[in-house]
Design a protein around this motif. Sequence first.
Motif, PDB file in Angstrom:
ATOM      1  N   MET A  48       0.841  -1.193   0.000  1.00  0.00           N
ATOM      2  CA  MET A  48       0.000   0.000   0.000  1.00  0.00           C
ATOM      3  C   MET A  48       0.876   1.243   0.000  1.00  0.00           C
ATOM      4  N   THR A  49       0.287   2.391  -0.359  1.00  0.00           N
ATOM      5  CA  THR A  49       1.023   3.648  -0.295  1.00  0.00           C
ATOM      6  C   THR A  49       0.909   4.219   1.113  1.00  0.00           C
ATOM      7  N   ARG A  50       1.752   5.201   1.411  1.00  0.00           N
ATOM      8  CA  ARG A  50       1.677   5.831   2.732  1.00  0.00           C
ATOM      9  C   ARG A  50       0.341   6.574   2.901  1.00  0.00           C
ATOM     10  N   HIS A  51      -0.171   7.116   1.800  1.00  0.00           N
ATOM     11  CA  HIS A  51      -1.478   7.774   1.884  1.00  0.00           C
ATOM     12  C   HIS A  51      -2.557   6.762   2.264  1.00  0.00           C
ATOM     13  N   GLU A  52      -2.531   5.588   1.638  1.00  0.00           N
ATOM     14  CA  GLU A  52      -3.492   4.534   1.977  1.00  0.00           C
ATOM     15  C   GLU A  52      -3.311   4.082   3.421  1.00  0.00           C
ATOM     16  N   GLN A  53      -2.066   4.021   3.860  1.00  0.00           N
ATOM     17  CA  GLN A  53      -1.802   3.657   5.256  1.00  0.00           C
ATOM     18  C   GLN A  53      -2.437   4.676   6.203  1.00  0.00           C
ATOM     19  N   LEU A  54      -2.319   5.951   5.856  1.00  0.00           N
ATOM     20  CA  LEU A  54      -2.911   7.015   6.672  1.00  0.00           C
ATOM     21  C   LEU A  54      -4.436   6.902   6.713  1.00  0.00           C
ATOM     22  N   ILE A  55      -5.045   6.677   5.547  1.00  0.00           N
ATOM     23  CA  ILE A  55      -6.503   6.539   5.479  1.00  0.00           C
ATOM     24  C   ILE A  55      -6.976   5.372   6.342  1.00  0.00           C
ATOM     25  N   ASN A  56      -6.283   4.246   6.225  1.00  0.00           N
ATOM     26  CA  ASN A  56      -6.646   3.063   7.016  1.00  0.00           C
ATOM     27  C   ASN A  56      -6.495   3.323   8.511  1.00  0.00           C
ATOM     28  N   TYR A  57      -5.440   4.037   8.866  1.00  0.00           N
ATOM     29  CA  TYR A  57      -5.196   4.336  10.278  1.00  0.00           C
ATOM     30  C   TYR A  57      -6.322   5.196  10.857  1.00  0.00           C
ATOM     31  N   MET A  79      -4.854  15.530  19.484  1.00  0.00           N
ATOM     32  CA  MET A  79      -4.196  16.475  18.581  1.00  0.00           C
ATOM     33  C   MET A  79      -3.496  15.739  17.435  1.00  0.00           C
ATOM     34  N   LEU A  80      -2.907  14.574  17.742  1.00  0.00           N
ATOM     35  CA  LEU A  80      -2.246  13.795  16.690  1.00  0.00           C
ATOM     36  C   LEU A  80      -3.253  13.402  15.608  1.00  0.00           C
ATOM     37  N   ILE A  81      -4.421  12.944  16.010  1.00  0.00           N
ATOM     38  CA  ILE A  81      -5.455  12.554  15.050  1.00  0.00           C
ATOM     39  C   ILE A  81      -5.899  13.770  14.240  1.00  0.00           C
ATOM     40  N   ASN A  82      -6.035  14.914  14.888  1.00  0.00           N
ATOM     41  CA  ASN A  82      -6.443  16.134  14.180  1.00  0.00           C
ATOM     42  C   ASN A  82      -5.427  16.531  13.118  1.00  0.00           C
ATOM     43  N   LYS A  83      -4.149  16.440  13.464  1.00  0.00           N
ATOM     44  CA  LYS A  83      -3.109  16.838  12.516  1.00  0.00           C
ATOM     45  C   LYS A  83      -2.993  15.823  11.375  1.00  0.00           C
ATOM     46  N   LEU A  84      -3.161  14.562  11.692  1.00  0.00           N
ATOM     47  CA  LEU A  84      -3.137  13.555  10.632  1.00  0.00           C
ATOM     48  C   LEU A  84      -4.334  13.733   9.697  1.00  0.00           C
ATOM     49  N   THR A  85      -5.467  14.118  10.244  1.00  0.00           N
ATOM     50  CA  THR A  85      -6.643  14.395   9.415  1.00  0.00           C
ATOM     51  C   THR A  85      -6.382  15.577   8.499  1.00  0.00           C
ATOM     52  N   ASP A  86      -5.722  16.621   9.024  1.00  0.00           N
ATOM     53  CA  ASP A  86      -5.341  17.769   8.195  1.00  0.00           C
ATOM     54  C   ASP A  86      -4.414  17.341   7.059  1.00  0.00           C
ATOM     55  N   ILE A  87      -3.445  16.500   7.409  1.00  0.00           N
ATOM     56  CA  ILE A  87      -2.483  16.031   6.402  1.00  0.00           C
ATOM     57  C   ILE A  87      -3.187  15.237   5.313  1.00  0.00           C
ATOM     58  N   GLU A  88      -4.105  14.361   5.702  1.00  0.00           N
ATOM     59  CA  GLU A  88      -4.832  13.546   4.715  1.00  0.00           C
ATOM     60  C   GLU A  88      -5.639  14.439   3.784  1.00  0.00           C
ATOM     61  N   ARG A  89      -6.261  15.473   4.325  1.00  0.00           N
ATOM     62  CA  ARG A  89      -7.035  16.409   3.509  1.00  0.00           C
ATOM     63  C   ARG A  89      -6.110  17.181   2.555  1.00  0.00           C
ATOM     64  N   ASN A  90      -4.955  17.589   3.055  1.00  0.00           N
ATOM     65  CA  ASN A  90      -4.021  18.361   2.232  1.00  0.00           C
ATOM     66  C   ASN A  90      -3.407  17.513   1.115  1.00  0.00           C
ATOM     67  N   ILE A  91      -3.216  16.226   1.375  1.00  0.00           N
ATOM     68  CA  ILE A  91      -2.681  15.334   0.340  1.00  0.00           C
ATOM     69  C   ILE A  91      -3.629  15.298  -0.855  1.00  0.00           C
ATOM     70  N   LYS A  92      -4.923  15.294  -0.589  1.00  0.00           N
ATOM     71  CA  LYS A  92      -5.913  15.249  -1.665  1.00  0.00           C
ATOM     72  C   LYS A  92      -5.941  16.541  -2.464  1.00  0.00           C
ATOM     73  N   THR A  93      -5.789  17.679  -1.776  1.00  0.00           N
ATOM     74  CA  THR A  93      -5.885  18.971  -2.460  1.00  0.00           C
ATOM     75  C   THR A  93      -4.560  19.427  -3.057  1.00  0.00           C
ATOM     76  N   SER A  94      -3.434  19.047  -2.413  1.00  0.00           N
ATOM     77  CA  SER A  94      -2.114  19.483  -2.900  1.00  0.00           C
ATOM     78  C   SER A  94      -1.134  18.316  -2.863  1.00  0.00           C
ATOM     79  N   PRO A  95      -1.362  17.299  -3.691  1.00  0.00           N
ATOM     80  CA  PRO A  95      -0.507  16.101  -3.641  1.00  0.00           C
ATOM     81  C   PRO A  95       0.965  16.383  -3.928  1.00  0.00           C
ATOM     82  N   ALA A  96       1.236  17.432  -4.719  1.00  0.00           N
ATOM     83  CA  ALA A  96       2.627  17.740  -5.069  1.00  0.00           C
ATOM     84  C   ALA A  96       3.453  18.116  -3.843  1.00  0.00           C
ATOM     85  N   ASN A  97       2.782  18.584  -2.788  1.00  0.00           N
ATOM     86  CA  ASN A  97       3.495  18.982  -1.566  1.00  0.00           C
ATOM     87  C   ASN A  97       3.783  17.809  -0.635  1.00  0.00           C
TER      88      ASN A  97
END
Length: 309
Positions: free
Chosen positions: A1-10, A56-74
């Motif tokens: 799996m990709t790290r993004h998929e790992q994050l979603i599953n987590y 807070m960790l879950i909140n920040k990971l949720t932010d990261i997952e959202r940002n990956i979808k909108t700005s994958p290049a970053n």
Amino acid sequence: MTRHEQLINYLANRQRKYADGLEIFEALAPKSYLDKYLSYFKSVTEPSQFDQHFTMLINKLTDIERNIKTSPANYSRASEEIIVTQVLATDKVKALADDKQDTIDNLRAEVVDLEETISDLEDSDEDKSAEIESLQDILEEKEALLKTLRDEVEQLNKPGVKVITEATLPPAMQVIYKRIKDITPLYASLHADLSSETISDDDRKKIADNLCKLDDERRSLWRKIDSYAEGVDVELEEKRPDYSDNPVVVGYEIARRIKRLKNNIVNSQNSVKRAEEEGKEVVRQNALARLEKYQIELAELEKVISQSE
């Protein structure tokens, strides 16, 4: 799996562990997040799910997952393929080890019988060379399988957590994992093509179809590695790869395949030479058959390249 998929599953797992989330955060968080939050998150080890650190960790990971979808290049590491980590319960490890040991015992008996049969044929006054070669070929296959099973039992009997890494995968599984890593840049290239506003609807459909094929292949390959990690026997089919319809992508694929074929040819030539030195005619013939197959495929691909220039 990709790290993004790992994050979603987590994030979807209600039984998630803090340490796993922290590992994902370290891998995917931008530098600004790491500088601001990492030391705070590392100040605790096993907080409850209601602890402020965990929340807070879950909140920040949720932010990261959202940002990956909108700005994958970053988030370049979001598409990075990660290897399976498999932790088996003690009773399951013992059951797998016992089952494989039973197979080893049966296989060892078959090997002894084959050795005795070959020895009897070699003592015969009649010409039994064809039969001997056939049995030697079978014997070598069973001995190779015996070694693989012994290595697997040894690994299962080691204490502690079982971690599957690329380096510890057997050669056949390493080929699968390498193909998964090859797919990643192809997938990214096709995604970039798909986002272009200048391509026609027909071309867009072809690219989308290729993306679906690559995704299906990647998922299928990961299932094989997952099955291997769980101790399930995996049947592997040796076949030539299917190439993309995209001219840019297919050129990249063919170039990588040619490089691999040349390596295979060198390895097969070395096997032929070694078999000749050791007087193993069956091994030599098998290596020659592989060599011929690789050389034919290489010639065909080099012809394709020359015609496209």
